[in-house]
Design an enzyme around this catalytic site. Sequence first.
Site, PDB file in Angstrom:
ATOM      1  N   CYS A  34       0.785  -1.219   0.035  1.00 46.07           N
ATOM      2  CA  CYS A  34       0.068  -0.017   0.018  1.00 46.07           C
ATOM      3  C   CYS A  34       0.754   1.411  -0.070  1.00 46.07           C
ATOM      4  O   CYS A  34       0.382   2.433   0.000  1.00 46.07           O
ATOM      5  CB  CYS A  34      -1.102   0.247   1.173  1.00 46.07           C
ATOM      6  SG  CYS A  34      -2.592  -0.980   0.778  1.00 46.07           S
ATOM      7  N   HIS A  42      -8.446   0.012  -5.485  1.00 46.48           N
ATOM      8  CA  HIS A  42      -9.184  -0.629  -4.411  1.00 46.48           C
ATOM      9  C   HIS A  42     -10.630  -0.838  -5.058  1.00 46.48           C
ATOM     10  O   HIS A  42     -11.076   0.380  -5.421  1.00 46.48           O
ATOM     11  CB  HIS A  42      -9.067  -0.649  -3.116  1.00 46.48           C
ATOM     12  CG  HIS A  42      -7.815  -0.989  -2.241  1.00 46.48           C
ATOM     13  ND1 HIS A  42      -7.493  -2.356  -2.232  1.00 46.48           N
ATOM     14  CD2 HIS A  42      -6.999  -0.027  -1.903  1.00 46.48           C
ATOM     15  CE1 HIS A  42      -6.297  -2.175  -1.553  1.00 46.48           C
ATOM     16  NE2 HIS A  42      -5.993  -0.905  -1.378  1.00 46.48           N
TER      17      HIS A  42
HETATM   18 NI    NI Z   1      -4.271  -0.251  -0.447  1.00 43.07          NI
END
Ligand code: NI
Length: 136
Positions: A34, A42
């Site tokens: 991330c 996402h």
């Molecule tokens: Ni993420």
Amino acid sequence: MEITVSRKAHFNAAHRLYNKEWSEKKNSQVFGKCNYPNYHGHNYELIVSVKGKINPDTGYVIDMGELKNIIKNEIEERLDHKNLNLDVPYFSNVIPSAENISIFIYDILRNKISKALKLSVKLYETPRNFVEYSGN
Ligand code: NI
């Protein structure tokens, strides 16, 4: 007697988890994938739940058409197909984790839904990872 009704919604958004106070190395260690510099997306699933008494005139806790429009206008319009870090001013100083996105969503919806009703938001960042926030 109170009862809970829920509405599902969906948005796609990109983010990067990054703490400006930390080195690149520490960011990478803490946030892993991330933290990739070029962002990643996402498919967020949002479940908004409203709890309250049934209005005897309608048989509803809340008009689901109204709830649908509030979510669409206030949340999807703001977040869908956005880069959360770059496009949403709130996240210029707040790390766009699922936790913080949930609070952002809750606070907006809380102002749009009658205070007589309890509100809870559940946000799925992946099919297996989700966060729930009901205020405080
Ligand atoms: Ni993420």
